[in-house]
Design a protein around this motif. Structure first.
Motif, PDB file in Angstrom:
ATOM      1  N   GLU A   3      32.255 -26.640  -8.580  1.00 58.06           N
ATOM      2  CA  GLU A   3      31.870 -27.719  -8.558  1.00 58.06           C
ATOM      3  C   GLU A   3      32.230 -28.631  -9.876  1.00 58.06           C
ATOM      4  N   VAL A   4      32.602 -30.079  -9.818  1.00 62.48           N
ATOM      5  CA  VAL A   4      32.911 -30.824 -11.414  1.00 62.48           C
ATOM      6  C   VAL A   4      31.905 -31.407 -11.973  1.00 62.48           C
ATOM      7  N   GLY A   5      30.689 -31.599 -11.168  1.00 57.93           N
ATOM      8  CA  GLY A   5      30.172 -32.559 -11.191  1.00 57.93           C
ATOM      9  C   GLY A   5      28.908 -32.763 -10.053  1.00 57.93           C
ATOM     10  N   ARG A   6      27.773 -33.164 -11.091  1.00 57.70           N
ATOM     11  CA  ARG A   6      25.808 -33.376 -10.350  1.00 57.70           C
ATOM     12  C   ARG A   6      25.392 -33.604 -10.962  1.00 57.70           C
ATOM     13  N   VAL A  71      26.560 -36.908  -1.523  1.00 62.81           N
ATOM     14  CA  VAL A  71      25.506 -37.514  -1.843  1.00 62.81           C
ATOM     15  C   VAL A  71      23.843 -37.345  -0.459  1.00 62.81           C
ATOM     16  N   TRP A  72      22.597 -37.540  -0.861  1.00 64.42           N
ATOM     17  CA  TRP A  72      21.856 -37.786  -0.243  1.00 64.42           C
ATOM     18  C   TRP A  72      21.537 -39.644  -0.587  1.00 64.42           C
ATOM     19  N   VAL A  73      21.764 -40.225   0.389  1.00 63.36           N
ATOM     20  CA  VAL A  73      21.041 -41.917   1.104  1.00 63.36           C
ATOM     21  C   VAL A  73      19.299 -41.750   1.448  1.00 63.36           C
ATOM     22  N   ASN A  74      18.885 -42.990   1.018  1.00 62.87           N
ATOM     23  CA  ASN A  74      18.230 -43.369   1.955  1.00 62.87           C
ATOM     24  C   ASN A  74      18.254 -44.992   2.086  1.00 62.87           C
ATOM     25  N   MET A 185      18.766 -42.930  -3.202  1.00 62.36           N
ATOM     26  CA  MET A 185      19.865 -41.995  -3.901  1.00 62.36           C
ATOM     27  C   MET A 185      19.280 -40.602  -4.514  1.00 62.36           C
ATOM     28  N   ARG A 186      19.682 -39.320  -4.573  1.00 58.27           N
ATOM     29  CA  ARG A 186      19.652 -38.502  -4.795  1.00 58.27           C
ATOM     30  C   ARG A 186      20.694 -37.649  -4.513  1.00 58.27           C
ATOM     31  N   ARG A 187      21.054 -36.769  -5.624  1.00 55.35           N
ATOM     32  CA  ARG A 187      22.030 -35.495  -5.365  1.00 55.35           C
ATOM     33  C   ARG A 187      23.641 -35.578  -4.769  1.00 55.35           C
ATOM     34  N   LEU A 188      24.189 -36.153  -6.137  1.00 48.52           N
ATOM     35  CA  LEU A 188      25.494 -36.893  -5.756  1.00 48.52           C
ATOM     36  C   LEU A 188      25.918 -35.378  -6.406  1.00 48.52           C
ATOM     37  N   ARG A 189      26.818 -35.037  -5.313  1.00 44.89           N
ATOM     38  CA  ARG A 189      28.319 -33.685  -5.934  1.00 44.89           C
ATOM     39  C   ARG A 189      29.318 -33.698  -5.560  1.00 44.89           C
ATOM     40  N   LEU A 190      29.919 -33.078  -6.642  1.00 43.26           N
ATOM     41  CA  LEU A 190      31.742 -33.874  -7.052  1.00 43.26           C
ATOM     42  C   LEU A 190      32.495 -32.128  -7.007  1.00 43.26           C
ATOM     43  N   TRP A 191      33.257 -32.026  -5.481  1.00 41.58           N
ATOM     44  CA  TRP A 191      33.968 -30.541  -6.071  1.00 41.58           C
ATOM     45  C   TRP A 191      35.686 -30.833  -5.808  1.00 41.58           C
ATOM     46  N   SER A 196      33.963 -25.034   2.731  1.00 43.22           N
ATOM     47  CA  SER A 196      34.552 -24.708   4.120  1.00 43.22           C
ATOM     48  C   SER A 196      32.908 -25.164   4.865  1.00 43.22           C
ATOM     49  N   ALA A 197      33.107 -24.631   6.389  1.00 40.88           N
ATOM     50  CA  ALA A 197      31.913 -25.610   6.996  1.00 40.88           C
ATOM     51  C   ALA A 197      30.010 -24.377   6.905  1.00 40.88           C
ATOM     52  N   ALA A 198      30.245 -23.669   6.426  1.00 41.46           N
ATOM     53  CA  ALA A 198      29.625 -22.723   5.572  1.00 41.46           C
ATOM     54  C   ALA A 198      28.739 -23.188   4.929  1.00 41.46           C
ATOM     55  N   GLN A 199      29.815 -23.225   3.767  1.00 47.58           N
ATOM     56  CA  GLN A 199      29.464 -23.574   2.717  1.00 47.58           C
ATOM     57  C   GLN A 199      28.700 -25.199   2.514  1.00 47.58           C
ATOM     58  N   LEU A 200      29.699 -25.979   3.658  1.00 45.49           N
ATOM     59  CA  LEU A 200      28.492 -27.433   4.082  1.00 45.49           C
ATOM     60  C   LEU A 200      27.073 -26.898   4.050  1.00 45.49           C
ATOM     61  N   THR A 201      27.013 -26.233   5.354  1.00 47.57           N
ATOM     62  CA  THR A 201      26.031 -25.847   5.695  1.00 47.57           C
ATOM     63  C   THR A 201      24.844 -25.738   4.670  1.00 47.57           C
ATOM     64  N   LYS A 202      25.637 -24.703   3.485  1.00 52.83           N
ATOM     65  CA  LYS A 202      24.006 -24.292   2.430  1.00 52.83           C
ATOM     66  C   LYS A 202      24.099 -25.697   1.778  1.00 52.83           C
ATOM     67  N   VAL A 203      24.810 -26.570   1.437  1.00 55.16           N
ATOM     68  CA  VAL A 203      24.816 -27.119   0.455  1.00 55.16           C
ATOM     69  C   VAL A 203      23.807 -28.229   1.071  1.00 55.16           C
ATOM     70  N   PHE A 204      24.053 -28.374   2.566  1.00 55.77           N
ATOM     71  CA  PHE A 204      22.628 -29.452   2.929  1.00 55.77           C
ATOM     72  C   PHE A 204      21.188 -28.586   3.196  1.00 55.77           C
ATOM     73  N   ASN A 205      21.169 -27.119   3.559  1.00 53.26           N
ATOM     74  CA  ASN A 205      19.606 -26.308   3.832  1.00 53.26           C
ATOM     75  C   ASN A 205      19.125 -26.446   2.193  1.00 53.26           C
ATOM     76  N   ASP A 206      19.680 -27.004   0.603  1.00 54.42           N
ATOM     77  CA  ASP A 206      19.754 -26.667  -0.615  1.00 54.42           C
ATOM     78  C   ASP A 206      18.926 -28.143  -0.345  1.00 54.42           C
ATOM     79  N   GLY A 207      18.708 -29.509   0.200  1.00 52.34           N
ATOM     80  CA  GLY A 207      17.900 -29.982   0.497  1.00 52.34           C
ATOM     81  C   GLY A 207      18.689 -30.817  -0.666  1.00 52.34           C
ATOM     82  N   TYR A 208      17.514 -31.722  -0.957  1.00 49.55           N
ATOM     83  CA  TYR A 208      17.278 -33.015  -1.700  1.00 49.55           C
ATOM     84  C   TYR A 208      16.297 -33.131  -3.196  1.00 49.55           C
TER      85      TYR A 208
END
Length: 208
Positions: A3-6, A71-74, A185-191, A196-208
């Motif tokens: 990951e290069v930016g958070r 990124v998480w948006v509301n 907005m919160r938790r903008l992340r850049l890789w 992978s699908a499993a990694q994206l699920t983990k990012v989502f489950n990590d929450g905001y």
């Protein structure tokens, strides 16, 4: 590639700090803040507030670059077809349509011509008044956008994303002149790789 930016976007005011790198996002026109049970987040007025950073190796696309941006948006409103983030030369961008469609845009030539790719979810994927994670993924053969942990909308695309010199912008694009976000907005992340699908699920489950 790591990951290069958070950018957690938990500051009370001012620039959005990069918690793992050296790329703070410049605050333009006093981006606001608010808090909930998960802490502070940044708020945009839907008019003239945005973050930006000059082009550099962290944000650039180009030959062989693969990427994931989440990124998480509301949103309070989607009337402006807001742009949560954009590499302004249309290297890569997410737009939220007024009907709740999430669009992923990319370009191999930096124009809206034949090098442009646009992929979109169904209408209603993004709603107002709730936190949702929007993610753009490019793995060198497929360009995709997804909301939360839903299945991504995707299209085949094998060209290199355009390596332009325009800034990376958050909350609007074209120096805040177009499609400003109204909401949180919160938790903008850049890789610089396609998760992978499993990694994206983990990012989502990590929450905001």
């Amino acid at each position: 590639v790591a990951e290069v930016g958070r950018w957690l976007m938990n500051e009370a005011s001012g620039n959005a700090l990069d918690s793992i790198g050296a790329n703070p996002l410049t605050d333009n026109n006093s981006v606001g803040s608010a808090s909930d049970g998960n802490g502070n987040y940044r708020t945009f007025n839907g008019s003239n507030q945005w973050f930006s950073h000059a082009d550099n190796a962290t944000f650039s696309a180009g030959a062989g670059v693969r990427l994931t941006v989440s990124v998480w948006v509301n949103p309070t409103s989607l009337i402006n077809n807001p742009v949560p983030f954009s590499k302004r030369d249309i290297s890569y961008q997410v737009t939220l349509g007024s009907d709740g469609t999430a669009y992923g845009l990319g370009s191999s030539d930096g124009t809206a011509g034949p090098g442009l790719i646009v992929v979109n979810t169904s209408a209603g994927a993004v709603v107002t008044g709730a936190w949702q994670m929007v993610t753009l993924i490019y793995d060198g053969t497929v360009f995709a956008v997804k909301v939360d942990d839903d299945s991504p909308a995707s299209l085949s695309f094998s060209a290199d994303l355009f390596d332009g010199i325009q800034p990376f912008e958050v909350g609007a694009w074209e120096s805040g002149a177009n499609q400003p976000l109204n909401g949180g907005m919160r938790r903008l992340r850049l890789w610089k790789r396609a998760l992978s699908a499993a990694q994206l699920t983990k990012v989502f489950n990590d929450g905001y």
